[in-house]
Structure formats: structure tokens, C-alpha cells
Design an enzyme around this catalytic site. Structure first.
Site, PDB file in Angstrom:
ATOM      1  CG  ASN A  11      -1.715   1.221   1.420  1.00  0.00           C
ATOM      2  OD1 ASN A  11      -1.773   2.068   0.526  1.00  0.00           O
ATOM      3  ND2 ASN A  11      -2.355   1.345   2.575  1.00  0.00           N
ATOM      4  CD1 TRP A  12       3.709   1.229  -2.784  1.00  0.00           C
ATOM      5  CD2 TRP A  12       4.031   2.639  -4.500  1.00  0.00           C
ATOM      6  NE1 TRP A  12       4.703   0.704  -3.572  1.00  0.00           N
ATOM      7  CE2 TRP A  12       4.922   1.547  -4.633  1.00  0.00           C
ATOM      8  CE3 TRP A  12       4.046   3.642  -5.470  1.00  0.00           C
ATOM      9  CZ2 TRP A  12       5.825   1.438  -5.694  1.00  0.00           C
ATOM     10  CZ3 TRP A  12       4.941   3.536  -6.528  1.00  0.00           C
ATOM     11  CH2 TRP A  12       5.831   2.455  -6.636  1.00  0.00           C
ATOM     12  CE  LYS A  13       0.001   3.102   4.824  1.00  0.00           C
ATOM     13  NZ  LYS A  13       0.174   3.187   6.263  1.00  0.00           N
ATOM     14  CG  HIS A  98      -5.609   1.915   5.452  1.00  0.00           C
ATOM     15  ND1 HIS A  98      -5.135   2.836   6.361  1.00  0.00           N
ATOM     16  CD2 HIS A  98      -4.614   1.026   5.248  1.00  0.00           C
ATOM     17  CE1 HIS A  98      -3.883   2.497   6.683  1.00  0.00           C
ATOM     18  NE2 HIS A  98      -3.546   1.406   6.033  1.00  0.00           N
ATOM     19  CD  GLU A 100      -2.590   5.395   6.907  1.00  0.00           C
ATOM     20  OE1 GLU A 100      -2.614   5.397   5.659  1.00  0.00           O
ATOM     21  OE2 GLU A 100      -1.658   4.892   7.564  1.00  0.00           O
ATOM     22  CD  GLU A 168      -3.175  -2.416   7.384  1.00  0.00           C
ATOM     23  OE1 GLU A 168      -2.084  -2.654   6.849  1.00  0.00           O
ATOM     24  OE2 GLU A 168      -3.806  -1.364   7.206  1.00  0.00           O
ATOM     25  N   GLY A 174       3.088   2.149  10.807  1.00  0.00           N
ATOM     26  CA  GLY A 174       4.077   3.220  10.673  1.00  0.00           C
ATOM     27  C   GLY A 174       4.841   3.530  11.940  1.00  0.00           C
ATOM     28  CB  SER A 213       5.655  -2.047  11.875  1.00  0.00           C
ATOM     29  OG  SER A 213       5.275  -0.719  12.204  1.00  0.00           O
ATOM     30  N   GLY A 234       3.014  -1.123   4.199  1.00  0.00           N
ATOM     31  CA  GLY A 234       3.060   0.297   3.869  1.00  0.00           C
ATOM     32  C   GLY A 234       4.471   0.714   3.480  1.00  0.00           C
ATOM     33  N   GLY A 235       5.160   1.363   4.414  1.00  0.00           N
ATOM     34  CA  GLY A 235       6.471   1.961   4.148  1.00  0.00           C
ATOM     35  C   GLY A 235       7.453   1.056   3.423  1.00  0.00           C
TER      36      GLY A 235
HETATM   37  P1  13P Z   1       3.373   0.302   7.571  1.00  0.00           P
HETATM   38  O1  13P Z   1       3.846  -0.981   6.921  1.00  0.00           O
HETATM   39  O2  13P Z   1       4.090   1.524   7.037  1.00  0.00           O
HETATM   40  O3  13P Z   1       3.329   0.205   9.045  1.00  0.00           O
HETATM   41  O4  13P Z   1       1.835   0.515   7.073  1.00  0.00           O
HETATM   42  C1  13P Z   1       0.955  -0.540   7.173  1.00  0.00           C
HETATM   43  C2  13P Z   1      -0.288  -0.170   6.461  1.00  0.00           C
HETATM   44  O5  13P Z   1      -1.018   0.710   6.864  1.00  0.00           O
HETATM   45  C3  13P Z   1      -0.600  -0.901   5.215  1.00  0.00           C
HETATM   46  O6  13P Z   1      -1.890  -0.635   4.778  1.00  0.00           O
END
Ligand code: 13P
Length: 252
Positions: A11-13, A98, A100, A168, A174, A213, A234-235
């Protein structure tokens, strides 16, 4: 579930410009050169990149997903994108609910449910996210929260092919914090029980991803936990090398 093919999705957000195509190209080239079997791989870039990226992944193992969709197919909804538009741009899946989006846009389970129905209408797989906040975990209500989210956000008619659940924990996103293997096992076990009770064999075959993470260094341990069928990353999905390091958890 050994017969469930895991899905590692990035997920590149709100990250990535046209120039990020080089990372995707590295990922595609490396997976072509050194194929990894027994795992599905997906990148969910911002919608602005879907069309260009769909040309890059053609014929490769890498599939594309989007990060949200509107409930309607078209109409007067300035700034929104329909599931049909995302499918037209090359997506085969869409992340929904999600944390967020729940926090930034006030999305509730009933919105997520309507979006999942829209995703299916357009032929997209829905990746439905659930997970507790730090406060909820501390209050000891994690399992209640996750059960309620599953009940209200997954529409009737979910199958192993049209739905993936991503667990999640919000506090692990993050932050570099990861729940203990015991905690992941417990929550994924409860999710599996709920899915099986409601959807029978389809629920037993549905992928349940862990997200929060996930890094190359912890992927192998996390991915080996019962009922963890891949990751939502994510990251660490932004750099091809890191993402490949996570996919490598599935190398025998
Ligand atoms: P991180 O891997 O950056 O913690 O993010 C997880 C996430 O929200 C994937 O949707």
C-alpha cells in the site's frame, strides 16, 4: 490454512510520482528473473499511477490494486473515483476501510460495506481492513472491535475470490511496533472463526493479511503464524528491495 495462497500487497498510500515507476520496474524485473511461487504479489499505488503502471506489470506476477473507491459507478461526485474507473485503469483489487481513511474521512463500517459491494460490481477484489486502536487494545476490547468491524463491514456474498481481510492494528501502522506472535495468532484465529461461521468454506479459504510495520526482518516470523495469509505493507513496499525482502519470506 496451507491451501490458501497468500497475498503480499504493498500500500503506497499518498506516495509516488511517475518517477517511482523505476521501483516497480525493479520489482517486476527481479520477480521475472527469480520467480517466487506460492504467493500472490500486488502493488496499490495512488490512482494517478494505475494507468501507467498497468503497462509496466503486464504479463508479470505483479497485480495492481487501488486504495479506495466511491460507492456509485459514475455521477456528480467531484474528486471521487468509482470502482469501475479503477478497474478500467488496471486495478484488480481495492483496499477499503483502511484506518487512515476511517480517521481522515470518517469512514464507518457501513460505508466500507457499501464500497465493497461497489468493488464487486466492478469486478474488483475488496481488501477490507480491520484493527483496533491503541486505546482499544489497552482497554482489552480488541476482539470485540474486530468482530464488530467484520460483521458490519463485510457484505453478504463475500467469497475467497472476491474478498481479503487485512488485520492492521492501528497502533502498529508506521510505528515500528508489532504485536507479539501470540497476539497475532489470537486475532487471526478469531477472524478465521468469524469468517468460517458466516461464509463456510469460502470463509475458510479467505486470505487474512497482517499489516503494521511489516519489514524484511520480521516478515518470516509474522508470515509463519497460523491464519496469516500474507501481508499488507506500507512503508517497506515503497522500495523494491525491501518489498522483495518481505516476499522472500515465502521462498522455500
Ligand atoms: P506500515 O507498513 O508503514 O506500518 O503501514 C501498514 C499499512 O497501513 C498498510 O496498509
Amino acid at each position: 490454512m496451507s491451501n490458501v495462497q497468500p497475498l503480499v500487497a504493498g500500500n503506497w498510500k499518498m506516495n509516488g510520482l511517475k518517477s517511482s515507476a523505476s521501483e516497480l520496474k525493479t520489482l517486476v524485473d527481479k520477480l521475472n528473473a527469480e520467480p517466487v511461487s506460492g504467493v500472490d504479489v500486488m502493488i496499490c499505488p495512488p490512482a494517478t499511477l494505475l494507468l501507467a503502471f498497468s503497462a509496466l506489470v503486464e504479463g508479470s506476477k505483479v497485480k495492481l490494486g487501488a486504495q479506495d473507491c466511491h460507492t456509485e459507478a459514475s455521477g456528480a461526485h467531484t474528486g471521487d473515483l468509482s470502482a469501475e474507473m479503477l478497474a478500467d485503469s488496471g486495478a484488480v483489487a481495492v483496499i477499503l476501510g483502511h484506518s487512515e481513511r476511517r480517521a481522515d474521512h470518517g469512514e464507518l463500517d457501513r460505508h466500507v460495506r457499501a464500497k465493497a459491494e461497489a468493488a464487486w460490481r466492478a469486478g474488483l477484489m475488496a481488501i477490507i481492513c480491520v484493527g483496533e486502536t491503541e486505546g482499544q487494545r489497552k482497554a482489552g476490547v480488541t476482539l470485540d472491535v474486530v468482530r464488530r468491524q467484520l460483521k458490519n463491514a463485510i457484505p453478504d456474498g463475500a467469497t475467497a475470490a472476491n474478498t481479503v481481510i487485512a488485520y492492521e492494528p492501528v497502533w502498529a501502522i508506521g510505528t515500528g511496533l508489532v504485536p507479539t506472535a501470540e497476539d497475532v495468532k489470537q486475532v487471526h484465529g478469531v477472524i478465521r472463526d468469524e469468517l468460517a461461521a458466516r461464509f463456510g468454506d469460502e470463509g475458510r479459504g479467505m486470505r487474512i493479511q497482517y499489516g503494521g510495520s511489516v519489514k524484511p526482518g520480521n516478515a518470516k516470523e509474522l508470515m509463519s503464524i497460523d491464519n496469516v495469509n500474507g501481508a499488507l505493507v506500507g512503508g517497506a513496499s515503497l522500495k523494491a528491495e525491501d518489498f522483495l525482502g518481505i516476499i522472500a519470506a515465502y521462498k522455500s
